[in-house]
Design a protein around this motif. Sequence first.
Motif, mmCIF file in Angstrom:
data_model
loop_
_atom_site.group_PDB
_atom_site.id
_atom_site.type_symbol
_atom_site.label_atom_id
_atom_site.label_comp_id
_atom_site.label_asym_id
_atom_site.label_seq_id
_atom_site.Cartn_x
_atom_site.Cartn_y
_atom_site.Cartn_z
ATOM 1 N N VAL A 212 0.872 -1.312 -0.107
ATOM 2 C CA VAL A 212 0.049 0.008 -0.066
ATOM 3 C C VAL A 212 0.903 1.158 0.102
ATOM 4 N N THR A 213 0.732 1.991 -0.995
ATOM 5 C CA THR A 213 1.556 3.309 -1.170
ATOM 6 C C THR A 213 1.155 4.193 -2.213
ATOM 7 N N HIS A 214 1.352 5.335 -1.842
ATOM 8 C CA HIS A 214 1.270 6.506 -2.917
ATOM 9 C C HIS A 214 2.709 6.932 -3.556
ATOM 10 N N GLU A 215 3.536 6.159 -3.390
ATOM 11 C CA GLU A 215 4.809 6.340 -4.045
ATOM 12 C C GLU A 215 4.687 5.966 -5.620
ATOM 13 N N MET A 216 4.426 6.826 -6.457
ATOM 14 C CA MET A 216 4.259 6.570 -7.856
ATOM 15 C C MET A 216 5.731 6.098 -8.324
ATOM 16 N N GLY A 217 6.864 6.592 -7.881
ATOM 17 C CA GLY A 217 8.248 6.060 -8.290
ATOM 18 C C GLY A 217 8.282 4.462 -8.175
#
Length: 260
Positions: A212-217
């Motif tokens: 679960v992450t919003h880190e697009m990279g």
Amino acid sequence: MEPTDSAPATSNITVLRGEPLVVISDVDKHYGELHVLKKINAVVNRGEVVVVIGPSGSGKSTLCRAINRLETIDAGVITIDGVKLPAEGKALAKLRADVGMVFQAFNLFAHKTVLENVTLGPIKVRGLSKAEAEEKAMVLLERVGVANQAKKMPAQLSGGQQQRVAIARALAMDPKVILLDEPTSALDPEMINEVLEVMINLANDGMTMIVVTHEMGFARRAADRVIFMAEGEIVEETTPEQFFTNPQSTRAKDFLSKIL
Ligand code: ADP
Ligand code: MG
């Protein structure tokens, strides 16, 4: 992510990719009146990296917690490597050991050293001797770049170091899959990359991961698939490229316009 040729000798990462490892079928859950998971269906295959993304409150953490039964579900079935989640007892402890979990807030044992944090589970649950567990722990701490901190207490480490210890602790159980629930969102910005690098290396090694992450990279570099959740539902499930450049639903477009 394609597997690399050289799986690390310390891990039991399997080379059998592609078969279903985590199967979530019609999973439903309420918290009182709140319908937090609405008939969720998802499959994570061996060796896959799946990123779960979505607005706060959409049920991402609840889903992660349901996968290793830190939460009960009202209906539906979750299987790990073909085994239905047992309700309790030894079978549940065994299954939990197969599912590594890394939380936003690190959740290390505060009164144990870094080394003890990593050896405790393998000694208790996997039956390793102290010496075996320590040897293994040191290899893993080396792998996440904190071997020189082994004798310290968690509070003496930076957030990024603590989170890398938490990853080593999860790996020490030889899990079949690891779940990372917003592993970088409690970190100061300068520490995010050191944790993402460890996660990317794991993905490259063929570890099955639900992140679960919003880190697009991270999603673009490491994820095979993105699952977008909103209000307890899986709204979109696609490649990172598709999701970030061409989201289909209004909810995904709205969400992306806020985070990008
Ligand atoms: P996310 O991780 O996507 O932000 P969560 O799974 O944490 O979402 O929460 C989904 C919804 O369930 C939220 O509205 C949250 O407030 C609620 N919730 C989470 N845990 C509990 C709980 N133990 N009791 C009651 N409501 C909860
Ligand atoms: Mg959450």
